[in-house]
Design a protein around this motif. Structure first.
Motif, mmCIF file in Angstrom:
data_model
loop_
_atom_site.group_PDB
_atom_site.id
_atom_site.type_symbol
_atom_site.label_atom_id
_atom_site.label_comp_id
_atom_site.label_asym_id
_atom_site.label_seq_id
_atom_site.Cartn_x
_atom_site.Cartn_y
_atom_site.Cartn_z
ATOM 1 N N ARG A 223 15.625 177.091 -27.307
ATOM 2 C CA ARG A 223 16.454 178.301 -27.343
ATOM 3 C C ARG A 223 16.063 179.273 -28.460
ATOM 4 O O ARG A 223 16.917 179.825 -29.152
ATOM 5 C CB ARG A 223 17.940 177.940 -27.462
ATOM 6 C CG ARG A 223 18.464 177.094 -26.320
ATOM 7 C CD ARG A 223 19.947 176.833 -26.444
ATOM 8 N NE ARG A 223 20.715 178.008 -26.089
ATOM 9 C CZ ARG A 223 21.072 178.338 -24.847
ATOM 10 N NH1 ARG A 223 20.708 177.580 -23.825
ATOM 11 N NH2 ARG A 223 21.781 179.418 -24.613
ATOM 12 N N GLU B 113 11.518 181.442 -25.290
ATOM 13 C CA GLU B 113 11.753 182.503 -24.299
ATOM 14 C C GLU B 113 10.434 183.104 -23.823
ATOM 15 O O GLU B 113 10.223 183.297 -22.618
ATOM 16 C CB GLU B 113 12.633 183.592 -24.909
ATOM 17 C CG GLU B 113 12.932 184.733 -23.956
ATOM 18 C CD GLU B 113 13.748 185.840 -24.605
ATOM 19 O OE1 GLU B 113 13.570 187.017 -24.214
ATOM 20 O OE2 GLU B 113 14.559 185.535 -25.510
ATOM 21 N N SER C 145 18.682 171.362 -18.539
ATOM 22 C CA SER C 145 18.156 171.453 -19.895
ATOM 23 C C SER C 145 19.067 170.706 -20.863
ATOM 24 O O SER C 145 20.272 170.543 -20.622
ATOM 25 C CB SER C 145 18.031 172.917 -20.328
ATOM 26 O OG SER C 145 19.312 173.496 -20.484
ATOM 27 N N SER D 263 20.040 171.739 -23.697
ATOM 28 C CA SER D 263 21.033 172.667 -24.246
ATOM 29 C C SER D 263 22.231 172.810 -23.308
ATOM 30 O O SER D 263 23.379 172.885 -23.759
ATOM 31 C CB SER D 263 20.395 174.030 -24.515
ATOM 32 O OG SER D 263 19.833 174.558 -23.336
ATOM 33 N N THR D 264 21.981 172.838 -21.996
ATOM 34 C CA THR D 264 23.086 172.920 -21.031
ATOM 35 C C THR D 264 23.943 171.665 -21.097
ATOM 36 O O THR D 264 25.180 171.738 -21.100
ATOM 37 C CB THR D 264 22.534 173.098 -19.605
ATOM 38 O OG1 THR D 264 21.873 174.360 -19.517
ATOM 39 C CG2 THR D 264 23.642 173.051 -18.565
ATOM 40 N N ALA E 135 12.903 175.156 -22.914
ATOM 41 C CA ALA E 135 14.134 175.954 -22.865
ATOM 42 C C ALA E 135 15.196 175.413 -23.818
ATOM 43 O O ALA E 135 16.011 176.176 -24.349
ATOM 44 C CB ALA E 135 14.678 175.986 -21.437
ATOM 45 N N SER E 136 15.176 174.104 -24.051
ATOM 46 C CA SER E 136 16.186 173.506 -24.929
ATOM 47 C C SER E 136 16.046 173.973 -26.377
ATOM 48 O O SER E 136 16.987 173.869 -27.160
ATOM 49 C CB SER E 136 16.100 171.973 -24.872
ATOM 50 O OG SER E 136 14.948 171.491 -25.535
ATOM 51 N N ASP F 7 20.168 180.843 -18.555
ATOM 52 C CA ASP F 7 20.988 179.908 -19.325
ATOM 53 C C ASP F 7 20.826 180.129 -20.826
ATOM 54 O O ASP F 7 21.740 179.874 -21.607
ATOM 55 C CB ASP F 7 20.602 178.471 -18.957
ATOM 56 C CG ASP F 7 21.558 177.451 -19.538
ATOM 57 O OD1 ASP F 7 22.765 177.573 -19.277
ATOM 58 O OD2 ASP F 7 21.104 176.539 -20.247
ATOM 59 N N MET F 8 19.648 180.609 -21.232
ATOM 60 C CA MET F 8 19.384 180.901 -22.643
ATOM 61 C C MET F 8 19.947 182.258 -23.062
ATOM 62 O O MET F 8 19.836 182.644 -24.220
ATOM 63 C CB MET F 8 17.871 180.909 -22.893
ATOM 64 C CG MET F 8 17.197 179.557 -22.781
ATOM 65 S SD MET F 8 15.384 179.714 -22.761
ATOM 66 C CE MET F 8 15.078 180.390 -24.402
#
Length: 282
Positions: free
Chosen positions: A116, A121, A257, A259-260, A113-114, A147-148
């Protein structure tokens, strides 16, 4: 394929594994056995019968799990480069999702998920259509897709059918006063576990700057996962104190994640910078 192999019909076994690879191109198991049967045919390996199940041998499982573990230690840039430049990483991580280990699966989902991107996806969307996955992992994948900012609805296999799922932004957490109070305390408790016992005032000050910004601008966020902000507070504290920190490992330890973590960390950085800019310090 295994039957042919055990009967020493190696060419036929090779063809069957090739056929499996065409049907399921992202699987790494048939590729392993294609390579193995070639080594048997050329005399590089000694023949021994294979078990009748679609999985690599135990020794290869251990090697692959170690490979996944080592990959997760790479820098974000190196890991993303491997993801973008080759399908090998995707295949290995897809294989990892077949392991009977929820922690490994969760780590894989968060790492993917990081990235993105569309491939990440699709990886998560495909995971949610697997019949045998537990509800907690499906919820994790749903939250990561949300979140993405992946387009809804999401398709999930549940109760022997495929259903559409839409997620209201901010679920399942309410923006209660208690939650906003809990976030800095979560970071403080974590840091104190690492013997940073004097962190409390600094963390509270940092968080107060965030709250002040949101109140002044009327942009109080709907927080889906408080751990994301607690992790960002810990990261900010460590960076400002020039303390050693691995961002990927920090994100994983909070079960959020990367990215979060970085999104929230960058917001905190911006809020603090805006606060100090009012004093025209130079």
């Amino acid at each position: 394929a295994v039957s042919c192999y055990n009967l020493k019909k190696f060419k036929a076994a090779f063809k069957y594994w090739e056929k499996i690879e065409r049907i399921h191109p992202n699987n790494t198991i048939s590729g392993y056995y294609k390579h193995h049967v070639k080594e048997i045919m050329t005399g590089e390996e000694n023949f021994s019968e294979l078990a009748y199940h679609f999985q690599v041998p135990y020794e290869e499982i251990i090697r692959r799990v170690k490979s996944i573990h080592d990959l997760l230690k790479l820098s974000v840039v190196d890991l993303k480069n491997k993801w973008e430049k080759s399908d090998n990483l995707e295949s290995l991580l897809s294989w990892g999702l077949d392991l009977n280990d929820a922690l490994i699966k969760k780590a894989i989902l968060n790492v993917v998920a990081s990235f993105r991107d569309k491939k990440a996806e699709q990886f998560l969307r495909t995971f949610m259509l697997r019949k045998s996955e537990g509800s907690e992992l499906i919820k994790e994948a749903l939250a990561l897709l949300k979140d993405m900012d992946a387009e809804e609805p999401y398709l999930v296999y549940a109760d022997d059918s495929i259903v559409e799922v839409n997620i209201r932004h901010g679920q399942p957490y309410d923006n209660s006063i208690n939650m906003f109070e809990d976030i800095p305390n979560m970071a403080i408790n974590r840091l104190k576990e690492s013997y940073f016992n004097d962190c409390e005032d600094d963390i509270q000050d940092i968080w107060e700057s965030c709250l002040s910004h949101w109140k002044m601008t009327g942009t109080l966020p709907r927080i889906r996962k408080p751990e994301g902000w607690a992790a960002a507070l810990e990261l900010y504290y460590r960076v400002q104190g020039e303390l050693p920190v691995n961002k990927m490992e920090l994100a994983a330890s909070w079960q959020v994640s990367y990215s979060t973590l970085m999104k929230n960390y960058n917001e905190i950085n911006r809020y603090i910078a805006e606060f100090w800019s009012k004093f025209n310090l130079s």
